[in-house]
Structures are given as C-alpha cells and as structure tokens.
Write a protein that holds these residues in place. Structure first.
Motif, PDB file in Angstrom:
ATOM      1  N   SER A   7       0.847  -1.186   0.000  1.00 60.36           N
ATOM      2  CA  SER A   7       0.000   0.000   0.000  1.00 60.36           C
ATOM      3  C   SER A   7       0.884   1.239   0.000  1.00 60.36           C
ATOM      4  CB  SER A   7      -0.912  -0.006   1.229  1.00 60.36           C
ATOM      5  OG  SER A   7      -1.726   1.124   1.229  1.00 60.36           O
ATOM      6  N   CYS A   8       0.844   1.999  -1.090  1.00 61.71           N
ATOM      7  CA  CYS A   8       1.616   3.242  -1.179  1.00 61.71           C
ATOM      8  C   CYS A   8       0.873   4.395  -0.505  1.00 61.71           C
ATOM      9  CB  CYS A   8       1.888   3.592  -2.638  1.00 61.71           C
ATOM     10  SG  CYS A   8       2.889   2.368  -3.479  1.00 61.71           S
ATOM     11  N   SER A   9      -0.434   4.309  -0.489  1.00 56.35           N
ATOM     12  CA  SER A   9      -1.278   5.328   0.133  1.00 56.35           C
ATOM     13  C   SER A   9      -2.533   4.643   0.668  1.00 56.35           C
ATOM     14  CB  SER A   9      -1.640   6.406  -0.894  1.00 56.35           C
ATOM     15  OG  SER A   9      -2.492   5.879  -1.871  1.00 56.35           O
ATOM     16  N   PRO A  10      -3.325   5.326   1.478  1.00 53.55           N
ATOM     17  CA  PRO A  10      -4.544   4.691   2.008  1.00 53.55           C
ATOM     18  C   PRO A  10      -5.561   4.306   0.933  1.00 53.55           C
ATOM     19  CG  PRO A  10      -3.999   6.654   3.268  1.00 53.55           C
ATOM     20  CD  PRO A  10      -3.078   6.619   2.089  1.00 53.55           C
ATOM     21  N   SER A  11      -5.466   4.914  -0.238  1.00 57.42           N
ATOM     22  CA  SER A  11      -6.429   4.614  -1.301  1.00 57.42           C
ATOM     23  C   SER A  11      -5.872   3.659  -2.348  1.00 57.42           C
ATOM     24  CB  SER A  11      -6.869   5.915  -1.976  1.00 57.42           C
ATOM     25  OG  SER A  11      -5.757   6.535  -2.580  1.00 57.42           O
ATOM     26  N   ASP A  12      -4.741   3.021  -2.053  1.00 57.91           N
ATOM     27  CA  ASP A  12      -4.103   2.131  -3.017  1.00 57.91           C
ATOM     28  C   ASP A  12      -3.681   0.846  -2.305  1.00 57.91           C
ATOM     29  OD1 ASP A  12      -2.879   1.222  -5.379  1.00 57.91           O
ATOM     30  OD2 ASP A  12      -0.938   1.944  -4.683  1.00 57.91           O
ATOM     31  N   LEU A  13      -3.916  -0.280  -2.937  1.00 59.44           N
ATOM     32  CA  LEU A  13      -3.497  -1.570  -2.392  1.00 59.44           C
ATOM     33  C   LEU A  13      -3.215  -2.515  -3.554  1.00 59.44           C
ATOM     34  CD1 LEU A  13      -3.109  -3.374   0.135  1.00 59.44           C
ATOM     35  CD2 LEU A  13      -5.487  -4.058  -0.144  1.00 59.44           C
ATOM     36  N   ARG A  14      -1.995  -3.053  -3.598  1.00 58.68           N
ATOM     37  CA  ARG A  14      -1.619  -4.031  -4.616  1.00 58.68           C
ATOM     38  C   ARG A  14      -1.467  -5.374  -3.936  1.00 58.68           C
ATOM     39  NH1 ARG A  14       3.598  -2.424  -7.514  1.00 58.68           N
ATOM     40  NH2 ARG A  14       3.083  -4.319  -8.652  1.00 58.68           N
ATOM     41  N   LEU A  15      -2.080  -6.404  -4.503  1.00 62.38           N
ATOM     42  CA  LEU A  15      -2.000  -7.758  -3.972  1.00 62.38           C
ATOM     43  C   LEU A  15      -1.080  -8.572  -4.867  1.00 62.38           C
ATOM     44  CD1 LEU A  15      -5.774  -8.297  -3.228  1.00 62.38           C
ATOM     45  CD2 LEU A  15      -3.996  -7.539  -1.670  1.00 62.38           C
ATOM     46  N   ILE A  16      -0.011  -9.114  -4.271  1.00 62.50           N
ATOM     47  CA  ILE A  16       0.999  -9.831  -5.041  1.00 62.50           C
ATOM     48  C   ILE A  16       1.352 -11.121  -4.322  1.00 62.50           C
ATOM     49  CG2 ILE A  16       3.323  -9.736  -6.026  1.00 62.50           C
ATOM     50  CD1 ILE A  16       3.073  -6.676  -5.945  1.00 62.50           C
ATOM     51  N   LEU A  17       1.372 -12.214  -5.054  1.00 64.93           N
ATOM     52  CA  LEU A  17       1.884 -13.484  -4.560  1.00 64.93           C
ATOM     53  C   LEU A  17       3.309 -13.612  -5.101  1.00 64.93           C
ATOM     54  CD1 LEU A  17      -1.193 -15.802  -5.155  1.00 64.93           C
ATOM     55  CD2 LEU A  17      -0.265 -15.078  -2.956  1.00 64.93           C
TER      56      LEU A  17
ATOM     57  N   GLY B  14      -6.132  -9.217  -8.402  1.00 66.63           N
ATOM     58  CA  GLY B  14      -7.096  -8.304  -7.798  1.00 66.63           C
ATOM     59  C   GLY B  14      -7.096  -6.926  -8.416  1.00 66.63           C
ATOM     60  N   ARG B  15      -6.538  -6.762  -9.604  1.00 65.38           N
ATOM     61  CA  ARG B  15      -6.504  -5.447 -10.243  1.00 65.38           C
ATOM     62  C   ARG B  15      -7.890  -4.961 -10.625  1.00 65.38           C
ATOM     63  NH1 ARG B  15      -1.899  -8.072 -12.783  1.00 65.38           N
ATOM     64  NH2 ARG B  15      -3.417  -8.857 -14.245  1.00 65.38           N
ATOM     65  N   CYS B  16      -8.835  -5.883 -10.817  1.00 69.89           N
ATOM     66  CA  CYS B  16     -10.175  -5.489 -11.226  1.00 69.89           C
ATOM     67  C   CYS B  16     -11.125  -5.320 -10.031  1.00 69.89           C
ATOM     68  CB  CYS B  16     -10.747  -6.494 -12.225  1.00 69.89           C
ATOM     69  SG  CYS B  16     -10.844  -8.158 -11.586  1.00 69.89           S
ATOM     70  N   LEU B  17     -10.613  -5.442  -8.815  1.00 71.24           N
ATOM     71  CA  LEU B  17     -11.437  -5.302  -7.620  1.00 71.24           C
ATOM     72  C   LEU B  17     -11.333  -3.888  -7.062  1.00 71.24           C
ATOM     73  CD1 LEU B  17     -10.558  -8.591  -5.713  1.00 71.24           C
ATOM     74  CD2 LEU B  17     -12.554  -8.143  -7.138  1.00 71.24           C
ATOM     75  N   SER B  18     -12.364  -3.487  -6.319  1.00 70.24           N
ATOM     76  CA  SER B  18     -12.318  -2.197  -5.640  1.00 70.24           C
ATOM     77  C   SER B  18     -11.424  -2.312  -4.410  1.00 70.24           C
ATOM     78  CB  SER B  18     -13.728  -1.761  -5.233  1.00 70.24           C
ATOM     79  OG  SER B  18     -14.212  -2.608  -4.199  1.00 70.24           O
ATOM     80  N   LEU B  19     -11.124  -1.193  -3.777  1.00 69.57           N
ATOM     81  CA  LEU B  19     -10.239  -1.183  -2.618  1.00 69.57           C
ATOM     82  C   LEU B  19     -10.823  -1.994  -1.463  1.00 69.57           C
ATOM     83  CD1 LEU B  19      -7.631  -0.069  -1.360  1.00 69.57           C
ATOM     84  CD2 LEU B  19      -8.970   1.893  -0.591  1.00 69.57           C
ATOM     85  N   ASP B  20     -12.107  -1.840  -1.198  1.00 69.85           N
ATOM     86  CA  ASP B  20     -12.752  -2.601  -0.120  1.00 69.85           C
ATOM     87  C   ASP B  20     -12.729  -4.099  -0.403  1.00 69.85           C
ATOM     88  OD1 ASP B  20     -13.312  -0.266   1.244  1.00 69.85           O
ATOM     89  OD2 ASP B  20     -15.308  -0.062   0.349  1.00 69.85           O
ATOM     90  N   GLU B  21     -12.948  -4.477  -1.654  1.00 68.74           N
ATOM     91  CA  GLU B  21     -12.928  -5.892  -2.020  1.00 68.74           C
ATOM     92  C   GLU B  21     -11.518  -6.471  -1.895  1.00 68.74           C
ATOM     93  OE1 GLU B  21     -16.613  -5.996  -5.212  1.00 68.74           O
ATOM     94  OE2 GLU B  21     -14.600  -5.478  -5.910  1.00 68.74           O
ATOM     95  N   ARG B  22     -10.504  -5.673  -2.220  1.00 71.15           N
ATOM     96  CA  ARG B  22      -9.125  -6.144  -2.062  1.00 71.15           C
ATOM     97  C   ARG B  22      -8.814  -6.417  -0.590  1.00 71.15           C
ATOM     98  NH1 ARG B  22      -5.766  -2.247  -6.225  1.00 71.15           N
ATOM     99  NH2 ARG B  22      -7.071  -2.759  -8.006  1.00 71.15           N
TER     100      ARG B  22
END
Length: 176
Positions: A131-141, A151-159
């Motif tokens: 998470s670079c900011s509170p409105s950004d979240l990247r999910l990586i395995l 999860g690029r197509c999901l909203s922040l809450d769904e991520r």
C-alpha cells in the motif's frame, strides 16, 4: 466483485458447496477457485438525472457567453457532453475485466481477461499486500519462480476483504 467458485470440503463454509456446480474434491485435495470481475453496474435513474442536469448547466452557462459574442463556448460545451456520453456508452458496451485465481494440488494458477496465464508452486509463494497510500493496495503473490499480481479489477474494499481469504487458502495449499 468476487465470487468463490469452488471450495474444499475441509473449509468451515463447506455447507454452501453443495449449491455450487464445483469440481469434486477429495479429502486430500484442497482447492479454492476465486473469480474476480470488474464491477459494471449500469447507470441508475439518479445518475442519468445528474448527467441531464450537467448538460443543462453546460447550456445555461454557455448561453451567457454566446450573448457576449463567444460562439465557441456553446459548441465546446455540447462537444464535451457528447464526448462524455459516448465514453460512458462505450465503456458500458465493452467486456468487463476478470481474473481467476485457483489453488489446486499445491499449485496456484492465475488467468486474466487479456489471456495471460501463470502457474506457480504454492510452497514458495508469500502474500504481499503493498500500500503506497490509504487509497491504493496491490496484492501480489511472490515466490522464487516469479510473482503474480492479482485483484486489479477489484475495488479497494474488495481487495481488503480478499486478503485473509487468500492468506488462508495459501496456507492450506502449502500444508501449513
């Protein structure tokens, strides 16, 4: 939006599994199939009214400019509204982006709508939620053989909601 398509019988929510058309799982096979898709809800009546009001506002503000001799202002207002309407209709007609993440037999498979497919052993994978900011979240395995960003197509809450589910599935797939 995301949807669980297949779950292992060992999961606490396995009672719902009977309702799904799922691949059969044995007691030794632990599987999870997560289908993620971009939300494409149609414009409701309130949104259409908002766009109508926006168009009316463009016309009212451009009438004053037209009366003072600035004839290009109404033309650009109409063009802006036409471009916005065209972009919304075009976006609504295009196919939504989707991803599928599968945890089957100690392997993790990821497919997306652009045709890319990655398969890695689950044993070496670790979940990283960057998470670079509170409105950004990247999910990586991440693993030694590569990495899968999902999860690029999901909203922040769904991520945020998917993180514990994926962590649990990854732990069970590794046998932790």
């Amino acid at each position: 939006m995301y949807e669980l398509l297949c779950r292992s019988a060992e999961r606490p929510w396995a009672a719902q599994l009977e309702k799904l058309d799922c691949l059969p799982t044995t007691s030794t096979t632990r599987s999870l199939v997560l289908h993620m898709q971009e939300n494409r809800s149609q414009l409701n009546r309130g949104a259409r009214a908002s766009f109508s009001m926006l168009g009316l506002l463009f016309m009212v503000t451009s009438i004053g400019s037209a009366l003072h001799g600035f004839w290009l202002v109404p033309a650009f207002s109409i063009l802006a509204l036409v471009a916005l309407t065209f972009a919304l209709e075009r976006h609504g007609a295009s196919a939504p982006a989707y991803e599928t993440l599968e945890f089957v037999d100690g392997r993790v498979r990821h497919r997306d709508s652009s045709g890319r497919q990655v398969e890695l052993p689950a044993f070496w994978l670790r979940l990283a939620a960057e998470s670079c900011s509170p409105s950004d979240l990247r999910l990586i395995l991440r693993g030694r053989d590569g990495a899968i960003e999902f999860g690029r197509c999901l909203s922040l809450d769904e991520r945020h909601a998917v993180v514990p589910l994926i962590a649990s599935a990854l732990a069970q797939s590794r046998g932790d």
